[in-house]
Write a protein that holds these residues in place. Structure first.
Motif, PDB file in Angstrom:
ATOM      1  N   ARG A   1     -53.201  66.723 -12.515  1.00 59.88           N
ATOM      2  CA  ARG A   1     -52.589  66.080 -11.344  1.00 59.88           C
ATOM      3  C   ARG A   1     -53.637  65.455 -10.436  1.00 59.88           C
ATOM      4  N   LEU A   2     -54.879  65.417 -10.898  1.00 66.17           N
ATOM      5  CA  LEU A   2     -55.968  64.826 -10.121  1.00 66.17           C
ATOM      6  C   LEU A   2     -56.363  63.495 -10.744  1.00 66.17           C
ATOM      7  N   ARG A   3     -56.718  62.522  -9.890  1.00 66.80           N
ATOM      8  CA  ARG A   3     -57.206  61.235 -10.368  1.00 66.80           C
ATOM      9  C   ARG A   3     -58.507  60.922  -9.635  1.00 66.80           C
ATOM     10  N   HIS A   4     -59.632  61.013 -10.373  1.00 67.00           N
ATOM     11  CA  HIS A   4     -60.936  60.794  -9.740  1.00 67.00           C
ATOM     12  C   HIS A   4     -61.611  59.507 -10.188  1.00 67.00           C
ATOM     13  N   GLY A   5     -60.950  58.749 -11.092  1.00 71.27           N
ATOM     14  CA  GLY A   5     -61.480  57.446 -11.478  1.00 71.27           C
ATOM     15  C   GLY A   5     -62.802  57.497 -12.207  1.00 71.27           C
ATOM     16  N   ALA A   6     -63.184  58.634 -12.761  1.00 75.05           N
ATOM     17  CA  ALA A   6     -64.440  58.793 -13.497  1.00 75.05           C
ATOM     18  C   ALA A   6     -65.652  58.375 -12.667  1.00 75.05           C
ATOM     19  N   HIS A   7     -65.614  58.679 -11.375  1.00 71.88           N
ATOM     20  CA  HIS A   7     -66.747  58.357 -10.512  1.00 71.88           C
ATOM     21  C   HIS A   7     -67.992  59.059 -11.050  1.00 71.88           C
ATOM     22  N   PRO A   8     -69.067  58.328 -11.366  1.00 72.75           N
ATOM     23  CA  PRO A   8     -70.201  58.941 -12.077  1.00 72.75           C
ATOM     24  C   PRO A   8     -70.922  60.029 -11.297  1.00 72.75           C
ATOM     25  N   VAL A   9     -71.059  59.881  -9.976  1.00 69.13           N
ATOM     26  CA  VAL A   9     -71.773  60.899  -9.197  1.00 69.13           C
ATOM     27  C   VAL A   9     -70.936  62.178  -9.115  1.00 69.13           C
TER      28      VAL A   9
END
Length: 520
Positions: free
Chosen positions: A453-461
């Motif tokens: 249920r989480l969406r973090h957009g594959a942020h690299p940091v």
């Protein structure tokens, strides 16, 4: 009762089959099940419990070590054995008995079970005085006294124990325990002192219980008895046959469905595997697994919602030391999905050296906008305060959780950036970084991760911080995030856990669909 010569069998040898049968018969005649589904019924010893009693009393014993997985009636068995020495056939006139635990809560469990057995027994309750406040049981007819001690209580020196039961000694970290040493060295005045250790295994070879077990395996002292139930390290941890190796009462006292559920959670979430191996499989396991697997994290890497207008925003702010990574993570819930928007800062000067030292491309991330820099060689809180002012002007921010440690340096810059004292007090929430605050926050974060249920957009940091995060636990089962290696940054995951906790705790947020994550 037991001091009546007519009712007592003839004296047996210090270690003999007659002594074992006498003790088993006394237990089943006078003890009752203290709690659980069979509460109040006459106690019937299991075949394994009879083996334990035979090992302790069938031949001369100075120390008995009994170790297995949790929920196998270790503590209840300990309570029965203490009563055997308090008012049963093993009692010695005017002797002192002690149980020792690492915390007051653990110490009270064994005392409480023994007291319940006394209260339920028509015979024992007439001979034993229960002192709840002092956690003592006293048998006036024999003069025996039992006391429950804990490591966080005043010193145990000056005692003279005939019997000591060490409960969950595996919780001792390192090779020494002041309470253990005080009690063991105090038994010198007794003719035949007895120490009984009942515990799951400790995590490492260097811990006190592991040292005692290894010494018992070496066979240096025949009066030291080792009763060890453990699953081999190379056995499949997810098979029921493996669980049975470490749990002699798997079919009697354990909730099989609960063990299966815990095993499945441990398979999905490696942060739980170490605890499962230690507490259920009774293995020596150091908790060094990642908080979240790459597959679970990647499953939450979907696109983040662009338009947050109309959404309530929560945040976590992990303020670093002057040269380290600072993280602000915002979350906003849209339906059943929680969207994540992280921001990271590092000092501009020295970023290439820091990238080489940490072996991550901070310089490249800064060029691509995943990482903001502040002028100079240290984090400039002025820039963070100005950024936060923009966040509050742009979004409907309800709460920002922050680590208290460096907030005193940020506060004056918040005022200079245009925040009022009232605004700071209303929207900035101090959040402890210890077990008390972080343990429930990690449960909330695990819930949304496991259910995708989480969406973090594959942020690299943020992904780097997730890969570096492991969980560190205390004796009570509470957890907080820790680093996998000294250079591994976890600031983003700490901030994310705080942000999700703020969202879940807020009365404005609709509850998530329930996901029960309980580890017993």
């Amino acid at each position: 009762m037991t001091r009546n010569a007519k009712s007592r069998p003839k004296k047996s040898l210090p270690g003999s089959s007659d002594r074992v049968e006498r003790n088993c018969a006394w237990i089943e005649s006078h003890c009752f099940v203290p709690e659980g589904r069979l509460v109040g019924r006459p106690l019937k010893l299991s075949a394994e419990q009879r083996k334990w009693i035979d090992a302790i009393y069938g031949s001369p014993t100075r120390t008995a070590i009994l170790t297995m997985g949790r929920k196998n009636a270790k503590t209840a068995t300990g309570a029965i054995l203490l009563l055997l020495h308090l008012c049963g056939p093993e009692s010695l006139p005017n002797s002192q008995l002690f149980s020792a635990a690492q915390s007051r809560d653990q110490a009270s469990i064994l005392f409480s079970l023994a007291a319940k057995i006394v209260r339920m027994s028509p015979s024992l309750r007439n001979y034993v005085v229960i002192r709840d406040t002092a956690k003592q049981l006293f048998c006036p007819g024999v003069g025996t006294l039992y006391r429950a001690l804990s490591a966080d209580a005043p010193t145990a020196y000056g005692l003279s124990p005939a019997v000591v039961l060490h409960d969950e000694l595996g919780q001792v970290r390192g090779p020494r325990s002041e309470l253990y040493e005080a009690l063991e060295t105090a038994a010198g005045a007794q003719a035949a002192p007895l120490s009984i250790i009942m515990s799951t295994q400790a995590p490492t070879d260097g811990d006190l219980l592991s040292i005692l077990i290894d010494d018992a395996k070496a066979g240096h002292d025949p009066r030291t008895k080792l009763i060890l139930y453990e699953a081999p390290k190379d056995a499949d941890p997810w098979e029921e046959s493996t669980w049975r190796m470490a749990n002699p009462h798997f079919d009697l006292f354990m909730n099989k469905d609960e063990v299966r559920r815990q095993a499945e959670e441990s398979r999905r979430m490696p942060s739980r595997e170490a605890a499962f191996r230690n507490l259920i499989l009774n293995q020596r396991v150091e908790a060094s697994n990642p908080f979240v697997t790459a597959s679970v994290w990647d499953a939450c890497g979907g696109e983040v919602l662009d338009d947050w207008s109309g959404l309530t925003v929560y945040g976590g702010l992990d303020l670093s030391e002057v040269k380290d990574l600072t993280a602000l993570v915002l979350v906003a819930r849209d339906g059943e999905l929680t969207h994540v928007r992280p921001t990271f800062w590092l000092p501009d000067e020295g970023i290439y050296e820091r990238a080489r030292g940490d072996r991550v491309p901070y310089d490249l991330w800064a060029q691509r906008g995943y990482l903001l820099t502040t002028p100079g060689r240290s984090i400039t809180y002025e820039h963070i305060a100005e950024y936060l002012r923009g966040v509050f002007d742009r979004y409907n921010v309800a709460k920002i959780a922050f680590d208290r440690w460096n907030m005193r340096h940020l506060h004056p810059w918040l005022i200079q950036a245009g925040f009022t004292e009232e605004e700071i007090e209303a929207h900035f929430v101090p959040f402890g970084q210890g077990y008390q605050s972080m343990s429930p926050a990690l449960r909330d974060l695990e819930s949304v991760l496991l259910d995708s249920r989480l969406r973090h957009g594959a942020h690299p940091v943020l992904t780097m911080c997730a890969a570096n995060s492991v969980v560190k636990g205390d004796e009570a089962g509470n957890r907080k995030l820790d680093k996998r290696k000294s250079t591994g940054r976890i600031d983003g995951m700490v901030a994310l856990a705080m942000a999700v906790a703020m969202e879940v705790e807020s009365s404005d947020a609709e509850p998530y669909p329930s996901l029960d994550i309980t580890f017993v």
